[in-house]
Design a protein around this motif. Structure first.
Motif, PDB file in Angstrom:
ATOM      1  N   GLU A 107       0.920   5.662   0.726  1.00  0.00           N
ATOM      2  CA  GLU A 107       0.196   6.667   1.513  1.00  0.00           C
ATOM      3  C   GLU A 107      -0.014   7.951   0.739  1.00  0.00           C
ATOM      4  OE1 GLU A 107       0.797   7.153   5.687  1.00  0.00           O
ATOM      5  OE2 GLU A 107       1.976   5.306   5.781  1.00  0.00           O
ATOM      6  N   HIS A 108      -1.074   8.636   1.087  1.00  0.00           N
ATOM      7  CA  HIS A 108      -1.476   9.893   0.455  1.00  0.00           C
ATOM      8  C   HIS A 108      -2.188  10.649   1.563  1.00  0.00           C
ATOM      9  CE1 HIS A 108      -4.415  12.366  -1.782  1.00  0.00           C
ATOM     10  NE2 HIS A 108      -3.558  12.359  -2.774  1.00  0.00           N
ATOM     11  N   THR A 109      -2.191  12.004   1.516  1.00  0.00           N
ATOM     12  CA  THR A 109      -2.758  12.783   2.620  1.00  0.00           C
ATOM     13  C   THR A 109      -4.185  12.359   2.961  1.00  0.00           C
ATOM     14  OG1 THR A 109      -1.491  14.584   1.696  1.00  0.00           O
ATOM     15  CG2 THR A 109      -2.945  15.118   3.512  1.00  0.00           C
ATOM     16  N   ALA A 110      -5.019  12.188   1.936  1.00  0.00           N
ATOM     17  CA  ALA A 110      -6.425  11.908   2.233  1.00  0.00           C
ATOM     18  C   ALA A 110      -6.851  10.523   1.768  1.00  0.00           C
ATOM     19  CB  ALA A 110      -7.301  12.954   1.563  1.00  0.00           C
ATOM     20  N   ASP A 111      -6.089   9.950   0.884  1.00  0.00           N
ATOM     21  CA  ASP A 111      -6.536   8.726   0.250  1.00  0.00           C
ATOM     22  C   ASP A 111      -5.501   7.626   0.416  1.00  0.00           C
ATOM     23  OD1 ASP A 111      -9.116   9.685  -0.919  1.00  0.00           O
ATOM     24  OD2 ASP A 111      -7.758  11.170  -1.736  1.00  0.00           O
ATOM     25  N   HIS A 134      -4.941   9.484 -11.282  1.00  0.00           N
ATOM     26  CA  HIS A 134      -3.823  10.268 -10.758  1.00  0.00           C
ATOM     27  C   HIS A 134      -2.645   9.340 -10.436  1.00  0.00           C
ATOM     28  CE1 HIS A 134      -1.669  13.402  -8.698  1.00  0.00           C
ATOM     29  NE2 HIS A 134      -1.713  12.774  -7.541  1.00  0.00           N
ATOM     30  N   ASP A 135      -1.483   9.624 -11.015  1.00  0.00           N
ATOM     31  CA  ASP A 135      -0.277   8.828 -10.758  1.00  0.00           C
ATOM     32  C   ASP A 135      -0.364   7.373 -11.212  1.00  0.00           C
ATOM     33  OD1 ASP A 135       1.129  10.920  -9.708  1.00  0.00           O
ATOM     34  OD2 ASP A 135       0.919  10.328  -7.600  1.00  0.00           O
ATOM     35  N   GLU A 188     -10.627   0.062   5.043  1.00  0.00           N
ATOM     36  CA  GLU A 188     -10.697   1.339   4.333  1.00  0.00           C
ATOM     37  C   GLU A 188     -11.955   1.311   3.479  1.00  0.00           C
ATOM     38  OE1 GLU A 188      -8.913   3.891   4.722  1.00  0.00           O
ATOM     39  OE2 GLU A 188      -7.090   3.101   5.639  1.00  0.00           O
ATOM     40  N   THR A 194      -8.577   6.079  -9.320  1.00  0.00           N
ATOM     41  CA  THR A 194      -8.386   7.336 -10.065  1.00  0.00           C
ATOM     42  C   THR A 194      -7.293   7.178 -11.130  1.00  0.00           C
ATOM     43  OG1 THR A 194      -6.577   8.334  -8.797  1.00  0.00           O
ATOM     44  CG2 THR A 194      -8.769   8.493  -7.828  1.00  0.00           C
ATOM     45  N   SER A 253       0.849  -1.195   0.000  1.00  0.00           N
ATOM     46  CA  SER A 253       0.000   0.000   0.000  1.00  0.00           C
ATOM     47  C   SER A 253       0.880   1.238   0.000  1.00  0.00           C
ATOM     48  CB  SER A 253      -0.943  -0.002   1.199  1.00  0.00           C
ATOM     49  OG  SER A 253      -0.209   0.092   2.387  1.00  0.00           O
ATOM     50  N   ASP A 296      -9.784   6.784  -4.433  1.00  0.00           N
ATOM     51  CA  ASP A 296     -10.541   7.791  -3.696  1.00  0.00           C
ATOM     52  C   ASP A 296     -11.172   7.077  -2.511  1.00  0.00           C
ATOM     53  OD1 ASP A 296     -12.069  10.323  -3.333  1.00  0.00           O
ATOM     54  OD2 ASP A 296     -13.743   8.991  -3.714  1.00  0.00           O
ATOM     55  N   VAL A 297     -10.913   7.587  -1.306  1.00  0.00           N
ATOM     56  CA  VAL A 297     -11.443   6.942  -0.101  1.00  0.00           C
ATOM     57  C   VAL A 297     -12.547   7.809   0.472  1.00  0.00           C
ATOM     58  CG1 VAL A 297     -10.880   6.193   2.230  1.00  0.00           C
ATOM     59  CG2 VAL A 297      -9.265   5.831   0.385  1.00  0.00           C
ATOM     60  N   LEU A 312      -3.987   5.012  -7.397  1.00  0.00           N
ATOM     61  CA  LEU A 312      -4.437   5.754  -6.217  1.00  0.00           C
ATOM     62  C   LEU A 312      -5.960   5.674  -6.152  1.00  0.00           C
ATOM     63  CD1 LEU A 312      -3.661   7.794  -3.883  1.00  0.00           C
ATOM     64  CD2 LEU A 312      -4.374   9.566  -5.478  1.00  0.00           C
TER      65      LEU A 312
END
Lengths: 139, 482
Positions: free
Chosen positions: A10-14, A120-121, A112, A118, A8, A138-139, A136
């Motif tokens: 990590e991302h600030t919100a997701d 993104h990336d 989760e 998405t 996994s 969307d959570v 990535l």
């Protein structure tokens, strides 16, 4: 030690994942497995139900995202946790037909709440050991 | 002062020069203080502000509100206006949870006089409002009914007795976004939406009993029907799986359109199409449908909140003064008229984690709020505070009538889980006198107060920049989470 199927990220919100595999098909299956494993503990999920999963897109990374989003649709509308995946037919870039096995979510505490995959990336790459893909959510 | 390509250009405003990334069509603008700018630089938010500036037809600046953080495509807290005549719409600038937003119901109750009932109220609310991952609603809707919801929005709820007639005046767009087309919504989206009307969902969504413990502007508060000590109810929710499906479907279409038209974008999640293209028209029609579904969703929950209060207090919701203050959406794109280079111009304002903040006298506001400016509801974390603000004239000139939408995360979900074990967190909240009812205890730590910035700081920066004005602070008494 065998290589993990996914890790996994990590991302600030997701949350995201990097999936590994010897072949492209393995990477798709491991990304799908990883996504469900991020959502609940799948270690005891029986493979009592089978579903057919179609997906289409314009290139390999967006095909992976389309495949994962179709699985999320199945999870949300049929309450199914899927743990085994087999791509039965595909052209690697624009369409695939997969089979997936699993069973209804029953009582497990969620890890989760993944709602969408998405663009993104997103990436799918050939590596020295095989392939890897990053997505990535969307959570 | 200059920090890595960012120049302070006003109180709480920084400009990101177009030279930051070749291809930017406008500069970036961050509403932030120095500390937030430094935090933003550790995140990828500045890069994302620059990426949004690539959108064809973007005017003014690619903006980020002070609750900004790394998103996907757009930053969270992102605002971008594109010219209607030659600009684009980007579904990523709205996000997956279309018209996710917040509303506040007033009461005429004094919080301290009913605090002893908080547990009872929260359990009653928990019984009446479906919550949590994959939650299924109390209302099952046929395809025909969904089509009606898509077009009528809260009007559908009003026809079924789920709304007071005056509720519609206290919702953006009068409770129904224009231009919705049920035909633009896929069968997958219909399926996901069929049993989720009136469900809270999970993640950062919540239903809170709150106590207005601080009034910043008594005159404004009075005009908004708010007083110190008042008990209010805040609902934060969105368009559930339906909105996610609409976004997923159209990202794919827009990705194709962008490449066909040769639109150069640094992130595929920014996929877009010219506003006058068939793809954009269909997306905006589907987005409006999903937005109306979200408004209807919050309305049905508000109805059950009113019923729950009626059961607990043995009085009608009218007698309890449970009118709707306002309902705002913070993930939305809207065609609005703004001043661009000294001329009035129609633009498509994308607000991705940002709230409309129209100032006094704006013609789109209902008479009741014409003098005060539009009420803006800012949800905070479950331990500290949420805020009620009003829009300003300065917002009209500085930020396309926009302000922040919440506290903004500072910590990843995994890090929050590591740092705040669920038992300690529950104990802390209980000691602070906050009753928490959570569908999934395992997910509670992700929403720990310290996983967020302090909303107080965020709204202060908005006030310093002039893009909204503080009216009241709302402290949580009871929290319902998915």
């Amino acid at each position: 030690m065998p290589r993990p199927r996914y890790a996994s990220t990590e991302h600030t919100a997701d949350i995201g994942l990097v999936a590994y595999g010897e072949t492209l098909k393995d990477v798709f299956a491991n990304a799908a497995y990883g996504m469900f494993d991020l959502m609940v503990d799948v270690s005891h999920t029986p493979e009592t139900q089978r579903v057919d999963v179609p997906a289409e897109a314009d290139d390999t990374p967006s095909l992976l995202v389309a495949f994962l989003n179709e699985l999320l649709f199945i999870f949300e509308t049929r309450n199914l946790i899927l743990v085994r995946f087999e791509i039965v037919e595909w052209d690697e870039t624009t369409r695939l037909a997969a089979r997936a096995w699993g069973s209804a979510l029953a009582g497990q505490q969620p890890r989760e709440q993944i709602k969408a995959a998405t663009y993104h990336d997103m990436r799918v790459e050939k590596t020295a050991e095989g392939y890897e893909a990053e997505v990535l959510f969307d959570v | 002062m200059q920090i890595e390509g960012l120049t302070a250009v006003g109180p709480a405003e920084y400009e990101l020069a177009m030279s930051f990334k070749p291809g930017m069509r406008v500069p970036g603008r961050l509403f932030a203080d120095e500390e937030l700018v430094r935090m933003a630089l550790k995140d990828r938010v500045v890069e994302q502000v620059a990426n949004v500036a690539f959108l064809p037809g973007i005017v003014g600046a690619s903006m980020a509100m002070p609750d900004m953080h790394w998103g996907y495509g757009f930053p969270i807290g992102g605002v971008a206006a594109t010219r209607a005549r030659d600009g684009v719409v980007s579904p990523g600038g709205v996000g997956f949870d279309i018209a996710c937003g917040v509303r506040v119901l007033r009461t005429n109750l004094v919080a301290d006089e009913v605090r002893h009932l908080a547990k009872e109220i929260m359990h009653e609310l928990s019984r009446s409002v479906p919550k949590g991952v994959g939650s299924h609603g109390r209302i099952k809707t046929s395809r025909r009914e969904l089509e009606e919801i898509f077009v009528k929005g809260v009007g559908w709820a009003a026809e079924r007795g789920y709304a007071w007639p005056e509720d519609l005046d206290h919702i953006e767009q009068g409770g129904a976004h224009p231009g919705a087309d049920p035909e633009a919504v896929s069968s997958h989206a219909y399926e996901r939406g069929s049993d989720q009307v009136g469900t809270l969902g999970g993640g950062n969504h919540f239903l809170e009993l709150q106590h207005l413990d601080e009034i910043y502007d008594r005159g404004l508060a009075e005009k908004l029907g708010l007083f110190r000590g008042q008990l209010v109810v805040m609902i934060h929710s969105g368009s559930r799986g339906l909105g996610h499906q609409v976004c997923t479907d159209y990202l794919k279409e827009m990705d194709r359109a962008s490449r066909r038209l040769g639109i150069d974008l640094p992130d595929r999640q920014l996929a877009c199409a010219p506003l006058d293209s068939p793809e954009a028209r269909r997306y905006l029609a589907a987005m409006a449908a999903a937005a109306n579904y979200a408004l209807c969703n919050r309305q049905c929950m508000a109805h059950w909140v009113r019923q729950s209060f009626e059961r607990i207090f043995g009085k009608s919701a009218e007698a309890l003064g449970m009118s709707l203050l306002f309902d705002v959406s913070h993930n939305i794109a809207k065609i609005e008229e703004h001043e661009v280079d000294g001329k009035r111009e129609e633009v498509c304002v994308h607000r991705k984690g940002a709230t409309r903040s129209f100032g006094p006298g704006h013609p789109d506001l209902h008479d009741e709020y014409r003098e005060t400016g539009q009420p803006v509801v800012i949800p905070g974390d479950m331990g500290r505070a949420s805020f009620i603000l009003v829009g300003t004239e300065t917002a009209m000139t500085k930020s396309f009538g926009s302000t922040c939408h919440g506290a903004g995360r500072v910590m990843s979900r995994k890090a929050a889980k590591r740092q705040f074990p669920v038992d300690a967190l529950s104990r802390e909240l209980a000691e602070a006198g906050i009753v928490v009812v959570a569908g999934s205890r395992s997910l509670l730590p992700e929403e720990a107060p310290l996983a967020y910035k302090d909303a107080a700081k965020v709204v202060d920066i908005c006030e310093t920049a002039g893009i909204s004005r503080k009216v009241a602070r709302a402290r949580p008494i009871g929290v319902l989470k998915g």
